[in-house]
Write an enzyme that holds these catalytic residues in place. Structure first.
Site, mmCIF file in Angstrom:
data_model
loop_
_atom_site.group_PDB
_atom_site.id
_atom_site.type_symbol
_atom_site.label_atom_id
_atom_site.label_comp_id
_atom_site.label_asym_id
_atom_site.label_seq_id
_atom_site.Cartn_x
_atom_site.Cartn_y
_atom_site.Cartn_z
ATOM 1 N N GLY A 63 0.786 -1.290 0.100
ATOM 2 C CA GLY A 63 0.171 0.127 0.088
ATOM 3 C C GLY A 63 0.908 1.293 0.038
ATOM 4 N N GLY A 64 2.054 1.189 -0.566
ATOM 5 C CA GLY A 64 2.872 2.449 -0.496
ATOM 6 C C GLY A 64 3.638 2.719 0.687
ATOM 7 N N GLU A 81 16.876 -0.212 -3.812
ATOM 8 C CA GLU A 81 16.675 -0.376 -5.175
ATOM 9 C C GLU A 81 17.197 1.115 -6.013
ATOM 10 O OE1 GLU A 81 12.624 -1.517 -6.411
ATOM 11 O OE2 GLU A 81 13.026 -3.426 -6.193
ATOM 12 N N LEU A 110 13.730 4.508 -10.147
ATOM 13 C CA LEU A 110 13.428 4.952 -11.690
ATOM 14 C C LEU A 110 12.728 6.062 -11.621
ATOM 15 C CD1 LEU A 110 12.454 1.270 -12.670
ATOM 16 C CD2 LEU A 110 14.773 2.327 -13.094
ATOM 17 N N GLU A 120 6.801 -6.144 -7.976
ATOM 18 C CA GLU A 120 6.348 -7.269 -6.732
ATOM 19 C C GLU A 120 5.305 -8.318 -7.611
ATOM 20 O OE1 GLU A 120 3.805 -5.864 -3.787
ATOM 21 O OE2 GLU A 120 2.819 -4.346 -4.982
ATOM 22 N N ARG A 170 -3.419 -12.716 -6.329
ATOM 23 C CA ARG A 170 -4.994 -12.601 -6.298
ATOM 24 C C ARG A 170 -5.396 -12.194 -7.408
ATOM 25 N NH1 ARG A 170 -5.114 -7.110 -5.920
ATOM 26 N NH2 ARG A 170 -3.343 -6.273 -4.766
ATOM 27 N N VAL A 176 -8.205 -5.541 -8.889
ATOM 28 C CA VAL A 176 -9.459 -4.704 -9.061
ATOM 29 C C VAL A 176 -9.526 -4.366 -10.552
ATOM 30 C CG1 VAL A 176 -10.135 -2.370 -8.691
ATOM 31 C CG2 VAL A 176 -9.062 -3.399 -6.887
#
Ligand code: ADP
Length: 448
Positions: A164-165, A200, A203, A287, A291, A294
């Site tokens: 979720g950021g 990381e 970018l 990632e 599932r 949305v």
């Protein structure tokens, strides 16, 4: 064959699963909190079980309540939708212990992909291109400095348990690193109870491109192209499209095959999404979501397949109903997320829907649990519907979206509909030349 499936979710996604069950001749069981007694998913399912009071942790996130509802109703399988328990390995394990089928991947695959460092290592070993960065976790500031110097600034420090950021901190230059490293760790500890972080390369103007994959759990897997979800606010997607405006058929075939081979390699079962940042012709894995997403309807629109039906089939141990060669992409699809939120701050705006009118016509799909008089409870996510349009090409899809938004009426609460009307006036949206930062900048200027 399952004859009864329980849906451990609410709102539009619960209704989405009810619809797939009905077409397959399977009975559906809705679960609901006391705040959702009058909800559409409760009305449309064949049966409904109340599982607790309004707060999610006592209803939709309560594993004992959901397992009891399976026992009361005799459901043999659970579809988790997205959010809530959909990526909870412990839930999957408990269902298995009770001989209830989880419609999704194994607990082990959820665990692997839920830990970002392990996910990245797994994907790298399977030949998936990743963002350059640390090998595994970074424990000390000294190591962080050494690794950041090697990969070059700017860098991003990310929590392995993040989602979720949250738990992500940017360091533009060496002097920012100490603070980014410490805050990412303490935020990760506070939010996820795990302070392990990794580093990381950051970018600067990527697009968010994700590949839909589907595995049969026995080593067979396909890809269903990509979605471009670069239009984001605070790392939350607001509009998604398929295919990606800048992805060529050759690139799709190449990255699609890499993804399908990777999930085949781990005998992945069901629907999954491999998320990439895309910059200057290169894909970088960030990632995997284990599932249904949305935004899955844009993929369904261009490929003409029902992903929920397919999830149910493979959970039953049946073959997938298509092979890679059967999958052909047609036209262009766009989804916009209708949230009950007040602009420009996107503050949640629960309340009563005084009038709802859904658009129709060729190439228009509405996935929503709204109806006239519906009271949106204040306890849950503000997504109240999705409008999905499909056209022969991108300009036709855009024209159709504009037309459908004009027909859509949601009165009684503030929504994000005006945002999309305004976006469709923007040259950058019409050309498709946006990156993941474009929307934030546009919002800042527009509502300054
Ligand atoms: P979460 O699980 O919290 O959503 P992700 O790893 O999926 O975290 O990243 C969410 C968003 O953060 C991405 O869509 C992108 O906008 C940004 N992001 C993550 N990693 C990088 C990176 N290396 N460089 C630039 N932006 C990044």
């Amino acid at each position: 064959m399952f004859d009864k499936i329980l849906i451990a979710n609410r709102g539009e996604i619960a209704l989405r699963v009810v619809r797939a069950c009905r077409e397959m001749g399977i009975r559906s069981v809705a679960v609901h909190s006391t705040a959702d007694s009058d909800a559409m998913h409760v009305r449309m399912a064949d049966e409904a079980v109340c599982i607790g009071p309004p707060p999610s942790d006592r209803s939709y996130l309560s594993i004992p309540a959901i397992v009891s509802a399976c026992e009361i109703s005799g459901a043999q399988a659970v579809h988790p939708g997205y959010g809530f328990l959909s990526e909870n390995a412990k839930f999957v394990q408990i269902l298995e212990d009770h001989d209830i089928t989880f419609i999704g991947p194994t607990a082990e695959h959820i665990r692997i992909m839920g830990d970002k460092i392990t996910a990245k290592e797994t994907m790298k070993a399977l030949g998936v291109p990743c963002v350059p960065g640390s090998e595994g976790g970074v424990d000390t500031l000294e190591d962080a400095r050494r690794i950041a110097a090697e990969i070059g600034f700017p860098v991003i420090v990310k929590a392995t348990a993040g989602g979720g950021g949250r738990g992500m901190k940017l360091a533009l230059a060496p002097e920012d690193l100490a603070e980014a490293f410490q805050t990412a760790r303490s935020e990760a500890k506070a939010c996820f109870g795990n302070d392990e972080v990794y580093i990381e390369k950051y970018l600067q103007k990527p697009r968010h491109i994700e590949v839909q994959v589907f595995g049969d759990g026995k080593g067979g897997a396909v890809h269903l192209g990509e979605r471009d979800c670069s239009l984001q606010r605070r790392h939350q997607k607001v509009l998604e499209e398929a295919p990606g405006p800048v992805i060529t058929p050759e690139m799709r075939a190449r990255i699609g095959k890499i993804c399908a081979d990777a999930v085949a390699g781990i005998k992945y079962r069901g629907a999954g999404t491999i998320e990439f940042l895309y910059e200057d012709g290169e894909f970088y894995f960030i990632e995997m979501n284990t599932r249904l997403q949305v935004e899955h309807p844009v993929t369904e629109a261009v490929f003409g397949v029902d992903l929920v039906r397919e999830q149910i089939r493979v959970a039953e141990g049946l073959e997938m109903s298509f092979t890679q060669d059967d999958l052909e992409m047609h036209g262009h699809a766009i989804e916009v997320r209708i949230n009950a939120e007040k602009l420009p701050d996107f503050t949640p705006c629960p309340g009563t829907i005084t009038q709802f009118h859904a658009p129709g016509g060729l190439g228009v799909r509405i996935d929503s649990a709204l109806y006239d008089g519906y009271r949106i409870p204040p306890y849950y996510d503000s997504l109240i519907g999705k409008l999905i349009v499909h056209g022969r090409d991108r300009p036709e899809a855009i024209a159709r979206l504009r037309r459908a938004l004009g027909e859509l009426i949601v009165d009684g609460v503030e929504t994000t509909i005006p945002l999309f009307e305004a976006l469709l006036e923007e040259e950058t949206i019409l050309t498709g030349e946006y990156d993941i930062h474009w929307l934030e900048k546009w919002l800042a200027e527009k509502y300054a």
